[in-house]
Scaffold this active site. Structure first.
Site, short mmCIF file in Angstrom:
data_model
loop_
_atom_site.label_atom_id
_atom_site.label_comp_id
_atom_site.label_asym_id
_atom_site.label_seq_id
_atom_site.Cartn_x
_atom_site.Cartn_y
_atom_site.Cartn_z
N GLU A 98 55.48 24.37 95.29
CA GLU A 98 55.58 24.35 93.68
C GLU A 98 55.80 26.20 93.65
O GLU A 98 54.00 26.44 94.01
CB GLU A 98 54.73 23.81 93.23
CG GLU A 98 54.80 23.52 91.55
CD GLU A 98 53.90 23.00 90.69
OE1 GLU A 98 54.08 22.72 88.88
OE2 GLU A 98 53.21 22.35 91.33
N ARG A 343 44.40 19.91 106.22
CA ARG A 343 44.91 20.68 105.61
C ARG A 343 43.35 21.59 106.60
O ARG A 343 42.65 20.98 106.71
CB ARG A 343 44.31 20.60 103.83
CG ARG A 343 43.40 20.78 103.75
CD ARG A 343 42.88 20.80 102.27
NE ARG A 343 43.72 20.17 100.77
CZ ARG A 343 44.77 20.77 100.53
NH1 ARG A 343 44.22 22.85 100.02
NH2 ARG A 343 45.30 20.06 99.19
N LYS A 353 42.89 26.59 94.14
CA LYS A 353 43.45 27.43 94.22
C LYS A 353 42.32 28.14 92.62
O LYS A 353 42.85 29.48 92.15
CB LYS A 353 44.83 26.88 93.21
CG LYS A 353 46.08 27.59 92.26
CD LYS A 353 47.11 26.73 91.59
CE LYS A 353 47.84 27.22 93.44
NZ LYS A 353 49.31 26.61 92.79
#
Length: 645
Positions: A98, A343, A353
């Site tokens: 994104e 991950r 983030k």
């Protein structure tokens, strides 16, 4: 100064990229809080790397699972692909970021995984921007992501295909598919508030309750949804939900939202749309339109896989309506399959983030490309090699188990790659003047130094030598400690590539600080001459000519955090103590010094990497370097100074 550099043979390449099949577990040794160096650094433990996704791909290809797919050269629904030839790509993967921020080290793992599988098995990997949320996305991030993927050495341009896509290009298909779900009784417009919808979904132990609008007729739902598209309603007035099962044990199947009203300007489509799909609806459709075979994502999407499969099946199946009409078959079979992997979790790093934004916005770092940040723009500016990330991704493997990877492994991969590729140069980081008292004043000569000691095909360069030199301050002790082998009064050492010198004393200022080391050289001992071995010494020093070298800014970067798990409670913390990850910032993560460099570095182009002998691997800063005035950043030291020996 002259550099002799024969052309490398065709076989010359970075040997450090060979697959040595290793991964690491959690680190067993941690440094002191301030990151002090140790004399005997430890290397990460090696274990066979696992890669269960590669095994799945091999099995699918052997069975011909996706051999019947057709591809017209661009994305499309089933009807548009039906007359196209069979897809020549054996598999299709995608990297779907994104565009709402800068990529970090975790994204590098995903990029290497998806593009790497396509490379290995004769497939194609698409770069797709999941730009379905106009409130958070920007062209700046699109551009930075494109640069990052290219920097890592991958391309979405393969053969006659250019597989760069945007989810926003599929909005018309998505709206048509949403209306199909309404027509077939699998979606409805809900007019409850967000809080009411949330409350009605139930909990992990209690089923949800049906919305009072769940029984709306097909005609009313179509009318409302089209009016939503026309912009008649304010944000939050209505949403479109899939109609599945409000009592499902998987809360993600309790009539999930698939469209919302959002009056916002999109960075690509402008104000054309005022309804936007949610990610869980858009993503599987994007995969299907692009002929993706293996949709690889991280473990947090595992619970979403049932909806992924449900949605694609509803769009691919054929349904007979009450009036006898047959509708459906919108997506080509076989359908994409979603596969989840763990991950990346690294010691000494935060990849959240939210935390990265806090570090930037509160000024703890100097922007998103600060070399201490775990962003790819930061890693590039620091001097990390893209090949090092690819080697790292191969070493850690791919699994479904969450594990904590020692940051030392990433650094070790960077060292291995740069040890193979980086030419050697001389830099004195803490300069102290050395005067050779018996060397003729005004005389100058050239010494020969290899550009790479293990790669003679890279040639040699000339290093100017004269009466006055710069040496490292630590290479002289007026009163030597036990075992000290460098310069002290009466001792001899070799000036690398030049002569053996004997220390005769030093000069001091009024405060007693040493300002110059005094030596005499032995003229018959020049390196490369028959007399080079006539005198045996134990110390070997690097140096820079005071007359020919130049001063330059050098930034010594280290880990941003001083502890393996920033913000985590530590033994001895008081009960109830709240810790912030900011409490664990390393105060020594950056030091800026003025160093003396050999003249061959004066014209170093931006992003050129070198090994500074004895010090580590450095890069000419891509932002602040100027022609004739480079600024160097330390990428990584020669040895791991954070692990206990």
């Amino acid at each position: 100064m002259q550099t002799t550099r024969p052309a490398p043979p065709p076989a010359a390449k970075i040997r450090g990229l060979r697959n040595r099949g290793t991964a690491v577990t959690q680190p067993t040794h941690f440094p002191p809080a301030q990151g002090a160096a140790h004399d005997a650094p430890a290397s990460p433990t090696a274990h066979p790397a696992s890669h269960f996704i590669r095994t799945i791909v091999e099995t699918d290809l052997a069975a011909g699972k996706f051999a019947t797919r057709r591809w017209r050269g661009t994305p499309g629904a089933a009807a548009e692909q039906a007359t196209a030839p069979l897809d020549t790509a054996r598999l299709r993967t995608r990297f779907p970021p994104e565009p709402n921020g800068y990529l970090h080290f975790g994204h590098a793992k995903s990029i290497c995984l998806n593009f790497g599988l396509a490379e290995q098995f004769g497939g194609r990997c698409h770069l797709r921007f999941d730009d379905t949320n106009p409130a958070k996305e920007d062209q700046e991030y699109v551009d930075s992501i494109i640069d990052a993927v290219r920097w890592l050495g991958f391309s979405w341009e393969q053969g006659d295909e250019t597989n760069l896509y945007h989810a926003s290009d599929y909005f018309a298909w998505m709206l048509a598919f949403a209306e199909h779900l309404i027509v077939t009784g699998h979606a409805y417009v809900d007019s409850q508030s967000a809080d009411e919808i949330r409350a009605g979904r139930g909990t992990l132990t209690q089923p949800g309750v049906d919305s009072p609008f769940r029984t709306r007729s097909r005609e009313e739902n179509l009318d409302l949804f089209r009016r939503m598209q026309a912009g008649e309603f304010a944000d939050g007035t209505h949403v479109l939900r899939a109609k599945i099962d409000m009592a499902s044990p998987n809360i993600n199947l309790r009539d999930p939202l698939i469209y919302r009203i959002r009056h916002a300007t999109h960075h690509r489509s402008g104000d054309r749309y005022c309804v936007y799909p949610l990610y869980t609806f858009a993503h599987p459709i994007e995969d299907a339109l692009e002929n993706i075979t293996h949709s690889i994502c991280t473990l947090e999407f595992e619970d979403q896989r049932p909806f992924y499969d449900w949605l694609l099946e509803r769009l691919a199946e054929t349904t007979t309506l009450a009036d006898g009409r047959s509708v459906g078959g919108l997506l080509q079979r076989p359908l994409p399959q979603q596969i989840e992997f763990s991950r990346l979790n690294l010691t000494y790093v935060v990849l959240s983030k939210r935390k990265l934004i806090q570090l930037v916005e509160e000024g703890h770092v100097d922007g998103w490309d600060d070399p201490r940040l775990p962003t790819l723009v930061g890693a590039r500016r620091r001097g990390y090699a893209p090949e090092g990330f690819r080697l790292f991704a191969e070493r850690i493997g791919v699994s479904k188990s969450d594990s904590l990877i020692d940051f030392a492994l990433l650094e070790d991969c960077q060292r291995e790659v740069m040890n193979e590729s980086a030419e050697r140069r001389i830099a004195v980081l803490d300069p102290l003047k050395l005067v050779i008292t018996n060397y003729p004043e005004g005389q100058r000569e050239e010494c020969s130094a290899p550009n790479h000691p293990q790669q003679p095909e890279l040639g040699t360069r000339s290093v100017p030598f004269g009466r006055e030199l710069w040496i490292e301050r630590e290479d002289f002790m007026e009163v030597p400690s036990k075992g000290y082998r460098r310069l002290f009064p009466g001792n001899m050492a070799r000036l690398r590539y030049a002569y053996v010198v004997r220390c005769t004393g030093c000069e001091k200022d009024a405060d007693g600080n040493v300002t110059a080391v005094l030596c005499e050289y032995l003229p018959e001992t020049k390196s490369g001459t028959p007399g080079a071995d006539s005198v045996k010494v134990k110390g070997n020093l690097h140096w820079v000519s005071a007359a020919d070298g130049f001063a330059a800014e050098v930034r010594l970067y280290d880990r941003l955090f001083a502890v393996p798990a920033p913000g985590a409670r530590r033994e001895g913390d008081a009960e109830g103590l709240e810790r912030s990850f900011l409490d664990d910032l390393n105060p020594n993560s950056r030091q800026t010094i003025t160093a003396q460099l050999e003249p061959a570095l004066r014209d170093a182009p931006a992003e050129a990497r070198f090994q500074f002998e004895r010090h580590g691997y450095f890069v000419a800063d891509r932002v602040d370097s100027r022609p004739g005035a480079p600024v160097f950043n330390r990428a990584v030291t020669l040895k791991d100074s954070w692990s206990k020996g």
